[in-house]
Design a protein around this motif. Structure first.
Motif, PDB file in Angstrom:
ATOM      1  N   SER A 164      -0.949  80.460  16.904  1.00  0.00           N
ATOM      2  CA  SER A 164      -0.560  79.185  16.223  1.00  0.00           C
ATOM      3  C   SER A 164       0.912  78.792  16.608  1.00  0.00           C
ATOM      4  O   SER A 164       1.146  77.596  16.702  1.00  0.00           O
ATOM      5  CB  SER A 164      -0.737  79.431  14.800  1.00  0.00           C
ATOM      6  N   THR A 165       1.693  79.844  16.946  1.00  0.00           N
ATOM      7  CA  THR A 165       3.180  79.736  17.396  1.00  0.00           C
ATOM      8  C   THR A 165       3.129  78.981  18.621  1.00  0.00           C
ATOM      9  O   THR A 165       4.060  78.105  18.997  1.00  0.00           O
ATOM     10  CB  THR A 165       3.873  80.927  17.246  1.00  0.00           C
ATOM     11  N   SER A 166       2.236  79.222  19.546  1.00  0.00           N
ATOM     12  CA  SER A 166       2.148  78.525  20.665  1.00  0.00           C
ATOM     13  C   SER A 166       1.637  76.943  20.859  1.00  0.00           C
ATOM     14  O   SER A 166       1.967  76.272  21.793  1.00  0.00           O
ATOM     15  CB  SER A 166       1.316  79.174  21.859  1.00  0.00           C
ATOM     16  N   THR A 167       1.218  76.468  19.494  1.00  0.00           N
ATOM     17  CA  THR A 167       0.909  75.182  19.457  1.00  0.00           C
ATOM     18  C   THR A 167       2.074  74.225  19.139  1.00  0.00           C
ATOM     19  O   THR A 167       1.921  73.047  19.221  1.00  0.00           O
ATOM     20  CB  THR A 167      -0.526  74.917  18.660  1.00  0.00           C
ATOM     21  N   LEU A 168       3.230  74.716  18.745  1.00  0.00           N
ATOM     22  CA  LEU A 168       4.242  73.819  18.294  1.00  0.00           C
ATOM     23  C   LEU A 168       4.542  72.591  19.209  1.00  0.00           C
ATOM     24  O   LEU A 168       4.482  71.681  18.774  1.00  0.00           O
ATOM     25  CB  LEU A 168       5.458  74.705  17.869  1.00  0.00           C
ATOM     26  N   PRO A 169       4.815  73.080  20.540  1.00  0.00           N
ATOM     27  CA  PRO A 169       5.164  71.896  21.606  1.00  0.00           C
ATOM     28  C   PRO A 169       4.062  70.839  21.768  1.00  0.00           C
ATOM     29  O   PRO A 169       4.573  69.714  21.627  1.00  0.00           O
ATOM     30  CB  PRO A 169       5.377  72.460  22.903  1.00  0.00           C
ATOM     31  N   TYR A 170       2.805  71.053  21.452  1.00  0.00           N
ATOM     32  CA  TYR A 170       2.003  70.181  21.363  1.00  0.00           C
ATOM     33  C   TYR A 170       1.949  69.455  20.247  1.00  0.00           C
ATOM     34  O   TYR A 170       1.536  68.257  20.325  1.00  0.00           O
ATOM     35  CB  TYR A 170       0.460  70.869  21.710  1.00  0.00           C
ATOM     36  N   LEU A 171       1.968  69.979  18.857  1.00  0.00           N
ATOM     37  CA  LEU A 171       2.267  69.137  17.835  1.00  0.00           C
ATOM     38  C   LEU A 171       3.281  68.238  17.819  1.00  0.00           C
ATOM     39  O   LEU A 171       3.268  67.291  17.344  1.00  0.00           O
ATOM     40  CB  LEU A 171       2.353  70.373  16.717  1.00  0.00           C
ATOM     41  N   ARG A 172       4.234  68.879  18.368  1.00  0.00           N
ATOM     42  CA  ARG A 172       5.463  67.985  18.508  1.00  0.00           C
ATOM     43  C   ARG A 172       5.287  66.535  19.224  1.00  0.00           C
ATOM     44  O   ARG A 172       5.644  65.501  19.091  1.00  0.00           O
ATOM     45  CB  ARG A 172       6.834  68.469  19.040  1.00  0.00           C
ATOM     46  N   LEU A 173       4.570  66.869  20.365  1.00  0.00           N
ATOM     47  CA  LEU A 173       4.342  65.700  21.279  1.00  0.00           C
ATOM     48  C   LEU A 173       3.356  64.686  20.685  1.00  0.00           C
ATOM     49  O   LEU A 173       3.163  63.471  20.680  1.00  0.00           O
ATOM     50  CB  LEU A 173       3.909  66.332  22.507  1.00  0.00           C
ATOM     51  N   ARG A 174       2.174  65.367  20.108  1.00  0.00           N
ATOM     52  CA  ARG A 174       1.382  64.583  19.414  1.00  0.00           C
ATOM     53  C   ARG A 174       1.760  63.756  18.324  1.00  0.00           C
ATOM     54  O   ARG A 174       1.447  62.654  17.989  1.00  0.00           O
ATOM     55  CB  ARG A 174       0.044  65.418  18.734  1.00  0.00           C
ATOM     56  N   THR A 175       2.741  64.542  17.332  1.00  0.00           N
ATOM     57  CA  THR A 175       3.343  63.728  16.133  1.00  0.00           C
ATOM     58  C   THR A 175       3.961  62.603  16.538  1.00  0.00           C
ATOM     59  O   THR A 175       4.059  61.417  16.110  1.00  0.00           O
ATOM     60  CB  THR A 175       4.252  64.710  15.437  1.00  0.00           C
ATOM     61  N   ARG A 176       4.836  62.800  17.728  1.00  0.00           N
ATOM     62  CA  ARG A 176       5.785  61.597  18.495  1.00  0.00           C
ATOM     63  C   ARG A 176       4.982  60.485  18.858  1.00  0.00           C
ATOM     64  O   ARG A 176       5.082  59.384  18.621  1.00  0.00           O
ATOM     65  CB  ARG A 176       6.509  62.136  19.531  1.00  0.00           C
ATOM     66  N   LEU A 177       3.914  60.957  19.627  1.00  0.00           N
ATOM     67  CA  LEU A 177       2.949  59.925  20.092  1.00  0.00           C
ATOM     68  C   LEU A 177       2.366  59.005  18.901  1.00  0.00           C
ATOM     69  O   LEU A 177       2.242  57.694  19.156  1.00  0.00           O
ATOM     70  CB  LEU A 177       1.936  60.472  20.994  1.00  0.00           C
ATOM     71  N   ASP A 178       1.841  59.750  17.933  1.00  0.00           N
ATOM     72  CA  ASP A 178       1.173  58.917  16.727  1.00  0.00           C
ATOM     73  C   ASP A 178       2.263  58.141  16.038  1.00  0.00           C
ATOM     74  O   ASP A 178       2.192  57.171  15.690  1.00  0.00           O
ATOM     75  CB  ASP A 178       0.870  59.855  15.807  1.00  0.00           C
ATOM     76  N   GLU A 179       3.382  58.367  16.079  1.00  0.00           N
ATOM     77  CA  GLU A 179       4.469  57.530  15.374  1.00  0.00           C
ATOM     78  C   GLU A 179       4.845  56.446  16.250  1.00  0.00           C
ATOM     79  O   GLU A 179       5.028  55.324  15.662  1.00  0.00           O
ATOM     80  CB  GLU A 179       5.895  58.454  15.406  1.00  0.00           C
ATOM     81  N   ILE A 180       5.020  56.677  17.566  1.00  0.00           N
ATOM     82  CA  ILE A 180       5.107  55.214  18.339  1.00  0.00           C
ATOM     83  C   ILE A 180       3.856  54.526  18.422  1.00  0.00           C
ATOM     84  O   ILE A 180       4.079  53.112  18.147  1.00  0.00           O
ATOM     85  CB  ILE A 180       5.263  56.165  20.028  1.00  0.00           C
ATOM     86  N   LYS A 181       2.759  54.764  18.398  1.00  0.00           N
ATOM     87  CA  LYS A 181       1.526  54.029  18.157  1.00  0.00           C
ATOM     88  C   LYS A 181       1.532  53.424  16.784  1.00  0.00           C
ATOM     89  O   LYS A 181       0.987  52.161  17.190  1.00  0.00           O
ATOM     90  CB  LYS A 181       0.245  54.642  18.358  1.00  0.00           C
ATOM     91  N   ALA A 182       1.983  53.825  15.946  1.00  0.00           N
ATOM     92  CA  ALA A 182       1.897  53.188  14.305  1.00  0.00           C
ATOM     93  C   ALA A 182       3.127  52.452  14.339  1.00  0.00           C
ATOM     94  O   ALA A 182       3.081  51.552  13.084  1.00  0.00           O
ATOM     95  CB  ALA A 182       1.870  54.658  13.603  1.00  0.00           C
ATOM     96  N   ASP A 183       4.087  52.518  14.841  1.00  0.00           N
ATOM     97  CA  ASP A 183       5.323  51.605  14.660  1.00  0.00           C
ATOM     98  C   ASP A 183       5.435  50.298  15.296  1.00  0.00           C
ATOM     99  O   ASP A 183       5.074  50.100  16.566  1.00  0.00           O
ATOM    100  CB  ASP A 183       6.556  52.393  15.041  1.00  0.00           C
ATOM    101  N   PRO A 184       5.291  49.090  14.412  1.00  0.00           N
ATOM    102  CA  PRO A 184       5.097  47.798  14.939  1.00  0.00           C
ATOM    103  C   PRO A 184       6.251  47.270  15.795  1.00  0.00           C
ATOM    104  O   PRO A 184       6.075  46.623  16.552  1.00  0.00           O
ATOM    105  CB  PRO A 184       4.867  46.975  13.828  1.00  0.00           C
ATOM    106  N   ARG A 185       7.361  48.013  15.696  1.00  0.00           N
ATOM    107  CA  ARG A 185       8.685  47.574  16.371  1.00  0.00           C
ATOM    108  C   ARG A 185       8.119  47.900  17.794  1.00  0.00           C
ATOM    109  O   ARG A 185       8.968  47.346  18.784  1.00  0.00           O
ATOM    110  CB  ARG A 185       9.660  48.517  16.016  1.00  0.00           C
TER     111      ARG A 185
END
Length: 508
Positions: free
Chosen positions: A262-283
């Motif tokens: 699970s520790t190796s998944t952190l980079p993927y989680l960071r990228l997916r979280t940032r991607l979801d933030e960008i997609k959801a932000d109307p700005r």
């Protein structure tokens, strides 16, 4: 030299002052020079000793003795004892004559009232230019004046201007197009890998390198899913091939699922979280909208580069309504598209493009640390190599000392308005060519809407008073008149309500 007497000619009245022009006869030619320094001869107390900078030479007209056929550069130098004479207004008019070169008139030569000051357009744009001046000196109006003159001369030209304050849209409403967060529609997939990293990678240090490696692999896989990739001989992470953000997210999820710890998944989680933030932000919808997945590269380049111009040769990119954390990336993408288009269109009929950057110190800062490295790199490359490919750069800034070292020296023409900061003055003095040193002491004392112009865009260095610009063509950069505005009252409640609505909707 003898102290030069003045008369009714304003040029002759200035003769002998620091920054004025003088002429010396050598054979049948006149040598023109600028007075750099003056000192009183201690031995006689009747003569002035001057350091001068040679500017150019012209032929001597037989009947009047005036200068004609002036050209830059000196082939023969005067001997000691040569008589020194003032340059007259008639001489100045010949010196600043165009000689059939494409030019734009921007004002009058100081201190005359009728001698027109002009910029040679091909030389101005062919080797870049910089307009420098402190806040309140008329820099924005001078910029608009120069660009209007260029547009009037070349209504089928191609100009892209980055406007960080939303000042220039109204000024070019009749001969340009304005694009902001509401209508720019910049496809996210046009970003190269470095720009993707600036948007999606939020980590630092060793973790950043790891996240970038993962993003590169997944981004390449996402691009390869497009049918356009099948016809390409070689696909890279930088190839401007459309891809779906949902595909990138799914690929990240699949790669993460292959890991055991699970520790190796952190980079993927960071990228997916940032991607979801960008997609959801109307700005960010002007760039990361789901409606921008089609292959619209041709129409986007045609729109932004004004190909064809159709009488509206300038695109104003208003970044004031865009999120500040992504503005650097937007400017980077636009500048890189201009440069890449110029490179890959070689062999076609060349379409030179002028890129104008207002507040240039934001994008090419002297400090190499921090955000915005991609835009800094591409603008530095354009400054060094752009002229070879038909890309011209215009830099507008109030803080030249904050520009990256060496960028200003790449500008063949410098227009220096009043600079109040001593550090800025020294920086500009170091960048100006030798022949203009006699003008430099005047920079702190210039009036509003005056400038010193030197370099390739003018015949010789000159002090210019800018023309008045029609009100409809002026940028929205006038200072508020506090005492007048504070006298007005009424309607404050409605004004606050409208402001809050725009504030909450992040719109104009």
């Amino acid at each position: 030299m003898e102290r030069l007497a003045g008369n009714e000619d304003p040029i002759l009245a200035m003769a002998g002052n620091v920054g004025s022009q003088i002429k010396l006869r050598v054979g049948n030619s006149w040598i023109v020079a600028t007075v750099r320094t003056l000192a009183l001869d201690d031995r006689t107390a009747r003569h002035l000793l001057a350091d001068i900078d040679f500017l150019g030479e012209g032929d001597q007209e037989r009947l009047t003795g005036r200068i004609f056929n002036f050209r830059r550069g000196v082939t023969r130098f005067p001997l000691p004892g040569t008589e020194v004479l003032p340059v007259s207004t008639a001489d100045m008019q010949e010196i600043y004559a165009s000689h059939d070169r494409a030019r734009i008139e921007i004002g009058t030569v100081y201190p005359t009232e009728k001698t027109r000051a002009a910029l040679h357009v091909d030389a101005l744009l062919g080797k870049h230019f910089a307009l420098l001046g402190s806040t309140g000196t008329g820099k924005s109006t001078a910029t608009a004046l120069i660009l209007h003159r260029i547009c009037d001369l070349s209504p089928q030209g191609h100009i892209v201007m980055v406007d960080p304050h939303g000042e220039y849209g109204a000024a070019f409403a009749n001969n340009g197009e304005v694009y902001d967060a509401g209508n720019l529609e910049l496809p996210y997939w046009l970003m190269n890998f470095e720009e993707h990293c600036e948007v999606f990678v939020t980590s630092h240090g060793p973790e950043r390198a790891q996240d970038c490696d993962i993003l590169a692999k997944c981004l390449l896989a996402a691009r390869s899913r497009n049918r356009l990739a099948e016809g390409l001989g070689r696909l890279t992470v930088d190839s401007p091939v459309p891809y779906l953000l949902s595909d990138l997210s799914a690929i990240l999820a699949n790669e993460m699922g292959k890991l055991e710890k699970s520790t190796s998944t952190l980079p993927y989680l960071r990228l997916r979280t940032r991607l979801d933030e960008i997609k959801a932000d109307p700005r960010y919808s002007f760039m990361f909208s789901g409606m921008l997945v089609a292959d619209s590269m041709q129409s986007f380049l045609s729109k932004i580069f004004r190909l064809p111009a159709e009488g509206r040769p300038i695109s104003i990119i208003d970044t004031s309504s865009m999120p500040s954390e992504i503005t650097h990336v937007v400017v980077s993408v636009l500048a890189r598209l201009i440069f890449d288009f110029a490179i890959w269109s070689r062999g076609e009929e060349q379409k030179p493009i002028l890129l104008v950057c207002e507040e240039a110190h934001r994008y090419i800062p002297a400090n190499t640390a921090g955000e915005g490295q991609s835009v800094r790199r591409i603008l530095e490359r354009i400054a060094k190599e752009g002229r070879k490919y038909g890309v011209s750069l215009g830099l507008i800034t109030q803080r030249p000392s904050d520009l990256a070292e060496g960028v200003l020296s790449q500008c063949g023409t410098i227009l220096a308005m009043r600079l109040n900061n001593e550090r800025d003055q020294m920086f500009v003095k170091g960048a100006m060519p030798e022949g203009s040193r006699g003008f430099l002491d005047a920079i702190p004392a210039l009036r509003n809407r005056e400038c010193i112009v030197c370099g390739e865009g003018v015949s010789i260095p000159v002090r210019v008073g800018f023309d008045d610009l029609e009100p409809a063509r002026r940028p929205a950069s006038a200072d508020p008149v506090f005492t007048e505005l504070w006298r007005r009252s009424g309607g404050e409640g409605e004004m606050i309500e409208r402001t809050i609505n725009r504030w909450r909707s992040q719109g104009r």
